[in-house]
Design an enzyme around this catalytic site. Structure first.
Site, PDB file in Angstrom:
ATOM      1  N   ASP A  70      -2.643   1.359   6.903  1.00 50.03           N
ATOM      2  CA  ASP A  70      -1.805   1.059   5.736  1.00 50.03           C
ATOM      3  C   ASP A  70      -1.355  -0.404   5.747  1.00 50.03           C
ATOM      4  OD1 ASP A  70      -1.164   4.081   4.867  1.00 50.03           O
ATOM      5  OD2 ASP A  70      -0.962   3.885   7.034  1.00 50.03           O
TER       6      ASP A  70
ATOM      7  N   ASP B 147       0.879  -1.166   0.000  1.00 50.64           N
ATOM      8  CA  ASP B 147       0.000   0.000   0.000  1.00 50.64           C
ATOM      9  C   ASP B 147       0.919   1.218   0.000  1.00 50.64           C
ATOM     10  OD1 ASP B 147      -2.397   1.514   0.184  1.00 50.64           O
ATOM     11  OD2 ASP B 147      -2.053   1.763   2.332  1.00 50.64           O
TER      12      ASP B 147
ATOM     13  N   GLU C 162      -1.120  -1.256  -4.914  1.00 54.10           N
ATOM     14  CA  GLU C 162      -2.344  -0.483  -5.160  1.00 54.10           C
ATOM     15  C   GLU C 162      -2.139   0.440  -6.353  1.00 54.10           C
ATOM     16  OE1 GLU C 162      -4.312   3.111  -2.913  1.00 54.10           O
ATOM     17  OE2 GLU C 162      -4.849   1.220  -1.921  1.00 54.10           O
TER      18      GLU C 162
END
EC number: 3.1.21.10
Length: 195
Positions: A160, A26, A87
């Protein structure tokens, strides 16, 4: 080259139904979530590690990117994932945040590509839908489902870290279907060339 890495995103292990190990990333400049999950689509999953690579907000951008690279390299060395799921950066109103996220994302992809590890990009809504069933789930819902799916005592903190695990889960669950789709598209294209 990235398209070549993404095309092999499911890998032969996923085709055979074997357990696969995925590092989810992430991306972020201040906090870059990382999480490693191992498993097979449709079966129980195992978390092998979760954490955050942190950089100081007042440091020079170049030094922050180097720190992220070093952190991700340590995770790759320690866990030896077969795939890296990152991501996909999408536009937001805050351009500065998007730029930092994109830069951290590029570092993760570079680290994987350097080692020949396939990279897959997943949008936030794809990850939310895969993990919770809704592409509009909030961070608390994602954290709760990650906790449940990985049989953890509590949601990983900060968010996160939970998001990185969700990315890895998403990739494990989506890779077999993506492989079948890519194979069908390739077959259709090859038939079209022969006609």
């Amino acid at each position: 080259m990235l398209s070549q890495l993404r095309e092999s995103g499911g890998g032969s292990a996923a085709k055979r139904g074997a357990r696969v190990r995925v590092l989810g990333v992430d991306p972020g400049l201040t906090r870059c979530g990382v999480g490693v999950v191992e498993g097979v689509a449709g079966r129980s999953l195992t978390m092998l590690g979760v954490g955050v690579v942190r950089t100081p907000g007042d440091a020079d951008l170049g030094h922050r990117l180097v720190a992220i690279e070093e952190g991700i390299e340590q995770w790759l060395d320690e866990h030896r994932p077969e795939f890296v799921a990152v991501e996909r950066v999408f536009s937001q109103h805050n351009v500065r945040t998007v730029m930092g996220t994109a830069q951290a994302s590029a570092v993760a992809m570079l680290c994987a590509a350097r080692r020949g590890i396939p990279v897959a990009l997943h949008t936030p809504s794809e990850v939310k839908a895969a993990v919770t069933g809704s592409g509009r789930a909030d961070k608390a819902q994602v954290g709760a489902m990650v906790t449940r799916l990985l049989r953890l005592d509590a949601p990983p903190k900060p968010a996160d870290a939970a998001d990185a695990l969700a990315l890895a889960i998403c990739h494990i669950w989506r890779a077999p279907a993506q492989n079948r789709l890519q194979q069908a598209v390739a077959l259709h294209a090859s038939k079209g060339r022969r006609a």
